[in-house]
Design an enzyme around this catalytic site. Structure first.
Site, mmCIF file in Angstrom:
data_model
loop_
_atom_site.group_PDB
_atom_site.id
_atom_site.type_symbol
_atom_site.label_atom_id
_atom_site.label_comp_id
_atom_site.label_asym_id
_atom_site.label_seq_id
_atom_site.Cartn_x
_atom_site.Cartn_y
_atom_site.Cartn_z
ATOM 1 N N HIS A 127 -8.608 3.128 -3.154
ATOM 2 C CA HIS A 127 -7.220 2.845 -2.768
ATOM 3 C C HIS A 127 -6.567 1.954 -3.823
ATOM 4 O O HIS A 127 -6.385 0.764 -3.610
ATOM 5 C CB HIS A 127 -7.223 2.177 -1.388
ATOM 6 N N CYS A 148 0.810 -1.225 0.000
ATOM 7 C CA CYS A 148 0.000 0.000 0.000
ATOM 8 C C CYS A 148 0.842 1.275 0.000
ATOM 9 O O CYS A 148 0.392 2.314 -0.472
ATOM 10 C CB CYS A 148 -0.919 0.028 1.224
ATOM 11 N N CYS A 176 -1.164 2.861 6.463
ATOM 12 C CA CYS A 176 -0.834 1.509 6.888
ATOM 13 C C CYS A 176 -0.477 0.690 5.657
ATOM 14 O O CYS A 176 -0.779 1.064 4.525
ATOM 15 C CB CYS A 176 -1.986 0.871 7.656
#
Length: 391
Positions: free
Chosen positions: A347, A95, A377
């Site tokens: 995302h 991520c 995160c």
């Protein structure tokens, strides 16, 4: 403000409109084309920057296979005005990939290994699903709980540990959509969204200059009707309180302060500190807390000094504990994700780090903030953070 020659400045930021991965605007656009279009347009609107000066294109991408394989940074770069003599690399920190791309460029500039970089990232989750080709080692369960690889369950765990209710999560999600819609209507995304051709729901080609992921009609009642997505018995995390699966790309031009000055450019911000940190994979969503603490210490700041924050909204159940332990939950409406977040915008893994950082810089520019923090995160238990100062 006085800058040192090797200080790292952000000259410009742009991103694609965020598209739904299922039948969305980018369904007929490849990830390399999306990236190349974005890089080209950002360079075009910065005519003082010679593409031949680009040292390296550093591009985040998580699932590096199919159209995202074979070093997509180079694939995209070859389709732009950047000459073949400039280099390109693709990086993955899941991520946090495109924020890591930013950090890699910054570290190179600080050490005299280049002056001009193009950084960002992409993820086309409609064409390359998040689990395509992934084959986790079965022995990993000897070292970390098997559920640690199931992001939704880690969010359930974190929410439960911190006493986050379903109602709190739903309210956070509604806020994300409302603020993103408000930012769209008020033109707050105008400077960052680079218009792109795409296909509407009827299959017609059109120019998109807005995010199709935002659902302004989201209500507490509509979210309350959703079933738990990851833990059917007793779970609180739903599809509505999770980041959307979307397609998108983001891009920044990053330079040494000296080179920006030589070219007569006015930077958006300077990087004051960077950090990464690890946490137990079972609570992967907690990573922004130690990463932020490290970054603030390196910048000689504390949370009270930070005017605005962009926290990637992987899950409401994850974001709320992070804000709680960073002691900013009570200041959320004044400081945090003022233009909405990943619950509304999505995302796309490789894109998000640079996306939230660029959105932060625009929030700071529009609201007059001095210091900003972008943090997120990372799957399997990491966090990443960057502290910026507006120039």
């Amino acid at each position: 403000m006085s800058l040192n020659p090797r200080d790292v400045v952000i000259v410009d930021f742009g991103r694609t409109p965020m598209g739904r991965s299922k039948g969305g605007m980018h369904r007929n656009t490849r990830a390399e084309d999306m990236s190349a279009h974005l890089i080209s347009k950002v360079l075009e609107r910065n005519s003082k920057v010679d593409p031949g000066e680009v040292e390296d294109v550093i591009w985040g991408c998580v699932n590096q296979t199919l159209e995202q394989g074979w070093n997509i940074a180079r694939m995209a770069s070859l389709m732009t005005q950047i000459p073949h003599t400039s280099a390109a690399q693709t990086v993955s920190r899941l991520c946090g990939s495109s924020m890591s791309a930013l950090h890699t460029a910054a570290q190179a500039i600080m050490t005299g290994n280049g002056d001009v970089f193009v950084v960002g990232g992409v993820e086309h989750m409609g064409h390359v699903s998040m689990m395509h080709g992934v084959d986790p080692n079965p022995h990993m369960s000897l070292y970390a709980a098997k559920a640690s690889g199931m992001m939704g369950l880690t969010a359930e765990m974190l929410g439960k540990m911190h006493g986050i209710s379903r109602e709190q999560q739903d309210a956070f999600a509604v806020r994300s959509h409302q603020l993103a819609h408000k930012a769209t209507v008020e033109g707050k995304f105008k400077d960052e969204i680079i218009p792109m051709q795409g296909y509407d729901e009827n299959g017609f080609l059109k120019i998109f200059d807005y995010d199709e992921t935002i659902r302004p009609d989201t209500t507490l009642e509509s979210l309350a009707a959703l079933k738990p997505a990851f833990n059917p018995k007793g779970g609180t995390v739903t599809a509505g309180t999770s980041s959307q699966i979307t397609d998108g790309a983001s891009c920044m031009i990053v330079m040494s302060a000296q080179r920006a000055k030589d070219l007569g450019l006015e930077p958006l911000a300077v990087i004051r500190s960077m950090a990464v940190a690890g946490v137990d994979p079972a609570i992967m969503g907690y990573g922004p807390v130690p990463a932020t603490q490290k970054a603030l210490k390196r910048a000689g700041l504390n949370m009270a000094d930070i005017d605005f924050i962009e926290l990637n909204e992987a899950f409401a159940a994850q974001a709320l504990p992070v804000l709680k332990d960073l002691k900013v939950l009570d200041k959320m409406n004044e400081k945090v994700n003022l233009h909405g977040g990943a619950i509304a915008l999505g995302h796309p893994f490789g894109c998000s780090g640079a996306r939230i950082s660029g959105t932060l810089l625009n929030v700071m520019k529009q609201n007059g903030g001095t210091f900003g923090l972008s943090t997120m995160c990372i799957g399997l238990g990491q966090g990443i953070a960057t502290v910026f100062e507006r120039v």
